[in-house]
Design an enzyme around this catalytic site. Structure first.
Site, mmCIF file in Angstrom:
data_model
loop_
_atom_site.group_PDB
_atom_site.id
_atom_site.type_symbol
_atom_site.label_atom_id
_atom_site.label_comp_id
_atom_site.label_asym_id
_atom_site.label_seq_id
_atom_site.Cartn_x
_atom_site.Cartn_y
_atom_site.Cartn_z
ATOM 1 C CG ASP A 431 -1.310 1.462 1.139
ATOM 2 O OD1 ASP A 431 -2.799 1.538 0.272
ATOM 3 O OD2 ASP A 431 -1.755 1.542 2.218
ATOM 4 C CD GLU A 484 -2.600 2.182 -3.596
ATOM 5 O OE1 GLU A 484 -3.352 2.659 -3.499
ATOM 6 O OE2 GLU A 484 -1.707 2.830 -2.798
#
Length: 754
Positions: A431, A484
C-alpha cells in the site's frame, strides 16, 4: 558478591548476600540486570561454597527452595524475606552449583503452590541470533522475537524476546502476574538492545504486554508485542501467546502449482475483499462472520464467479475499524475480529483447496500513534524518525518507519516473509508506495528534508523496497508482489538488477483514473474525451500492470461504480457492463472490489454488509452473470492473458473513430493465429453495418456480447457468427461488417484461415 550491613530488615538474623542498592533496584523494578540478582548465584559462606537463590515473590508470606537433587518429593530449604516487598533469598550451603529446584510459595491465607523459577535458566537466544538481530539481517526474526511456546531443559513454557535498546528495564506483564512489572523483569542482552525471558508453565492463550522503563525521563509504558502473533479484540490492546506452528496445512497441491498459476502469462483475476463487510450475520445485529465461515462462503462464491484470487484489505491487527486495516498496530497478528490465528490459517487453506490464491494488502508505509503500538516505543523514536518532517504523515495522522535503521528494516522485511511463510500467502500488495518513494509526498515547501543529493527521492525507502522484493522472491519463488504506486516512478515492476524496484506487478492508476473519468461523461460528450481511452496504450507495456477498480474508488463521496455511470437506469447498468468488459479485455491483470460484480448502488461502508438483496433484480443478476462469463472467457482464452506486458499481445483495429466513440482492438496469444477481436461501442446508439478491418478471413464466432438479454441487455448483436469479407479496409486484407450493440462490447474469435 559483596555483602552489606545496610540491607533492609530480614525475616532472619542472616545478612543478605547482595548489596542494598541491588535490592532496592529489584523491588522497585529498576534493575538493568535482573539475572545478576535473581535466580541462583554462587556465594561464599564462612569460606565454604554456597548457592544463594533469590526470587521476587510479592504474594508470598513464606517461601522455600525445593531441592530436587535426589528427585521428588525434594527437600525444602526455607528462604529469608530480605525485603518487605517480597524479595526472598535461600542459601544452599556446601554447593558450588545450583541443583534442580522449584520454589514453594505460601500466601498470608495459608494457600501454597509450587513454581519453576524463570531465573534458573540461561540465555535462550544464541549468540549468532543476537548477532544477526543486532546487525539487522535476521530474515526469520519472527522465529526468535515475540512470544514462542517451547521447552527448555524439559520444562514447557513461553520464551519472550523484544528489542528496546533505550530501556532501563523491560518486564513481561499479564494476568498471570497481576500486571506487576516487578515479577518478571527480562534479561538484558547487552548493546544489541535485546531483552528475553523464559517463563515456565505459561500456556497459549495467556494475555501479555511489555512494561518498559526508559533510561530517559522515567518514561514508563506498557506496549503490545511488536512481534505478537495474536491480539485481543479491540478495544482491548494486549498481545496473546499463541503457537502458530500447530496448524496442519492441507494445501499441498496448490502450493506445488502456485508458480505456474501466478506466472506473468497466467490469467490473474482478483476479487478484492474487506472481510468485515463482504457478508455479515443475518442475526446477532449483523455481527462478523468468522474466518472459517467466511472461508466456506467466500471460496464457494469466488469459485462460482471464476476469479483466480482474492485480495484482502489489510488483516494485520488494527485498533480502528474506520482505517479498514491500513493503520495496523500488530503487523504479525491476523486481526482477532474474525477468530484466532489458526482460524485465519484455515481460511487460507480452504481457499487454496478450492484453487483460489490469497493476496493480502501489506502496509509498511506508516503506522498509527496508538500508545500500545510502536510509537515512542522505549522512550525514544525507535521505529520512526524523530523529526516530523521525516517521521509523520500529517494527512493520515500516522508515523513513518525509519527505513534507514537496520533493525527497523529487519522488522519489516521479516514481516513480509512471515505472511508468506507461516500463512502461505501467495502475494503482497504494498500500500501507498508513492508515499514511501518521495520525501515531499503531500508536503509543502519547508515541510520535508531533501536527501543527501538534494533530491526528493527517499533513498532509504527505495533501497528497502528493493531488498523486500529480492528477499520475498528469493525465499518464496512464485509469489507475487504488487505495488500501489500512483506516479511515473520508473521501473517499479522491473528487476532490481537493471535498476527497478523488483515488484511483480504495478497498479495502473492512470488507466483507472482516465477510464472512470471517461465513463462518468454523458455519451454525447465522450467523443471529446476519446484520448482518455487510447492514451493508456501509449504506456501500457512500460510496466507489468494490473488494472484496479478498487475500494478507493467507491468511498468518500466518489459513489459506487454503478452510480458513477451516466444516464437512466438502463444506461447506467449497460455502462457498467461495458466498463467491466473493457477492463477484462484491456492488457493487464484484473482487480475488482467486491460489490462491483453485481452492481452495488451504495458507496461501500465498512460497517455494513454488501447489498446482496439487490440480486433479486434482473439487472443486478445480469451484471453478476456477465462477470462470471468474462472470467470464464478470460481464463480459457490465452489471447486475453498470455501477453499482457508486451506490445506483441495487442494491436489496434480502430482507434481513431472518436466521432462514434468506438474502439476495436486485437488481443493475441503466444501461438500464431490465437487472436480475439474486441469491439466497444461507448454510445447508446445501435450501429449497424459497422466495418472493421481484420487480419484474416473466414468465420468469426461471437464469444461474448455484454448486451445479451441474459445479462440484462437489449440483445442486439450478430447472431453469434460473422463471415469476414475479403476486401481491404483500414490497411487490413479483410473486414467484418458488424452490428454494434448500444453501450456494449463484443468479443469475436476467428474460426479458421481463409
Amino acid at each position: 558478591m559483596s555483602t552489606t550491613a545496610s540491607s533492609p530488615p530480614s525475616s532472619s538474623n542472616r545478612t543478605p548476600t547482595i548489596h542494598a542498592s541491588d535490592i532496592e533496584h529489584i523491588v522497585h523494578a529498576n534493575h538493568w540486570d535482573p539475572f545478576g540478582v535473581l535466580g541462583p548465584h554462587p556465594v561464599g559462606e564462612n569460606g565454604r561454597p554456597a548457592i544463594a537463590i533469590r526470587a521476587m515473590l510479592p504474594d508470598a508470606s513464606k517461601a522455600w527452595v525445593l531441592d530436587l537433587s535426589d528427585g521428588e518429593p525434594g527437600r525444602q530449604i526455607a528462604m529469608d524475606r530480605i525485603h518487605p516487598a517480597g524479595l526472598f533469598e535461600g542459601l544452599l550451603s556446601g554447593r558450588s552449583s545450583a541443583p534442580p529446584y522449584r520454589l514453594v510459595v505460601e500466601n498470608g491465607e495459608g494457600h501454597s503452590w509450587q513454581l519453576v523459577d524463570p531465573y534458573r535458566f540461561g540465555q535462550i537466544l544464541s549468540d549468532f541470533d543476537v548477532y544477526l538481530l543486532g546487525e539487522g539481517n535476521h530474515l526469520r526474526s519472527y522465529d526468535k522475537l515475540g512470544a514462542h511456546v517451547r521447552e527448555v531443559d524439559g520444562i514447557r513454557g513461553v520464551h519472550f524476546a523484544v528489542w528496546a535498546p533505550n530501556a532501563q528495564r523491560v518486564s513481561v506483564v499479564g494476568n498471570f502476574n497481576h500486571w506487576d512489572g516487578r515479577r518478571h523483569p527480562m534479561r538484558n542482552l547487552g548493546p544489541t538492545g535485546l531483552w528475553e525471558l523464559f517463563i515456565p508453565d505459561l500456556q497459549p492463550g495467556e494475555v501479555y504486554k511489555y512494561e518498559i522503563k526508559s533510561r530517559y525521563n522515567d518514561y514508563l509504558v506498557t506496549k503490545a508485542d511488536p512481534y505478537g502473533f495474536y491480539a485481543e479484540r479491540r478495544p482491548q490492546t494486549a498481545s496473546i501467546v499463541w503457537d502458530i506452528d500447530r496448524f496442519r496445512w492441507e494445501d499441498g497441491e496448490w502450493m506445488a502449482r502456485r508458480a505456474e498459476r501466478q506466472a506473468l502469462d497466467a490469467p490473474i483475476s482478483v476479487y478484492e475483499v474487506h472481510l468485515g463487510s463482504w457478508r455479515r450475520r443475518a442475526e446477532e445485529d449483523g455481527g462478523y462472520l468468522s474466518y472459517r465461515e467466511l472461508a466456506e462462503q467466500l471460496a464457494a462464491y469466488v469459485s462460482e464467479m471464476g476469479f483466480t484470487h482474492v485480495e484482502l484489505l489489510p488483516i494485520s491487527e488494527h485498533p480502528f475499524d474506520g482505517s479498514w486495516g491500513y493503520q495496523p498496530v500488530g503487523l504479525y497478528a491476523p486481526t482477532s475480529r474474525f477468530g484466532s490465528p489458526d482460524d485465519f490459517a484455515a481460511f487460507v487453506d480452504t481457499l487454496h483447496r478450492h484453487g483460489i490464491g490469497v493476496l493480502v494488502d501489506w502496509v509498511p508505509a506508516h503506522f498509527p500513534r496508538d500508545q500500545h503500538g510502536l510509537g515512542f516505543f522505549d522512550g525514544t523514536h525507535l521505529y520512526e524518525h524523530e523529526d516530523p518532517r521525516l517521521g509523520e504523515h500529517r494527512d493520515w495522522g500516522t508515523k513513518i518507519y525509519n527505513y534507514g535503521r537496520s533493525e527497523v528494516r529487519n522488522y519489516l522485511l521479516a514481516n513480509a516473509l512471515f505472511w508468506l511463510d507461516k500463512y502461505h500467502i501467495d502475494g503482497l500488495r504494498v500500500d501507498a508506495v508513492a508515499s514511501m518513494l518521495y520525501l515531499d509526498y503531500s508536503r509543502n515547501p519547508g515541510e520535508w528534508i531533501p536527501n543527501a543529493f538534494g533530491g526528493n527521492e527517499n533513498l532509504e525507502a527505495i533501497d528497502f523496497l528493493k531488498k523486500f522484493n529480492e528477499a520475498a522472491h528469493a525465499q518464496f519463488p512464485g509469489i507475487l508482489t504488487i505495488a500501489e504506486e500512483s506516479t511515473a516512478f520508473p521501473g517499479v515492476s522491473r528487476p532490481t538488477y537493471i535498476g527497478g524496484l523488483g515488484f511483480s506487478l504495478k497498479w495502473n492508476m492512470g488507466w483507472m483514473n482516465d477510464t472512470l473519468r471517461y465513463f462518468s461523461k454523458d455519451p454525447i460528450y465522450r467523443k471529446y474525451e476519446h484520448g482518455m481511452l487510447t492514451f493508456s496504450l501509449v504506456y501500457a507495456f512500460s510496466e507489468n500492470f494490473m488494472l484496479p477498480l478498487s475500494h478507493d474508488e467507491v468511498v468518500h463521496g466518489k459513489r459506487a461504480l454503478l452510480d458513477k455511470m451516466p444516464g437512466d437506469q438502463w444506461q447506467k447498468v449497460a455502462n457498467l457492463r461495458l466498463l467491466l468488459s473493457y477492463q477484462w479485455t484491456h492488457p493487464g491483470k484484473k482487480l475488482l472490489f467486491m460489490g462491483g460484480e453485481f452492481g452495488q448502488w451504495r458507496e461501500w461502508n465498512e460497517s455494513e454488509s454488501l447489498d446482496w438483496h439487490l440480486l433479486q433484480w434482473p439487472d443486478h443478476q445480469g451484471v453478476q452473470r456477465m462477470v462470471a462469463d468474462l472470467n470464464r472467457i478470460y481464463r480459457s482464452e490465452p489471447a486475453l492473458h498470455q501477453i499482457d506486458f508486451e506490445w506483441q499481445g495487442f494491436d489496434w483495429l480502430e482507434l481513431h473513430d472518436w466521432e462514434n466513440s468506438v474502439l476495436a482492438y486485437l488481443r493475441k496469444g503466444k501461438t500464431p493465429g490465437d487472436e480475439l477481436v474486441v469491439v466497444c461501442n461507448f454510445t447508446p446508439c445501435l450501429r449497424e453495418g459497422y466495418r472493421i478491418g481484420v487480419p484474416r478471413g473466414g468465420g468469426y464466432r461471437e464469444l461474448f456480447n455484454s448486451d445479451a438479454s441474459f445479462y440484462g441487455g437489449s440483445n442486439a448483436g450478430n447472431g453469434g457468427y460473422l463471415e469476414a469479407i475479403p476486401e481491404h479496409h483500414a490497411g487490413r486484407p479483410y473486414h467484418l461488417r458488424l452490428t454494434l450493440p448500444p453501450l456494449a462490447a463484443v468479443i469475436l474469435k476467428p474460426q479458421h484461415d481463409a
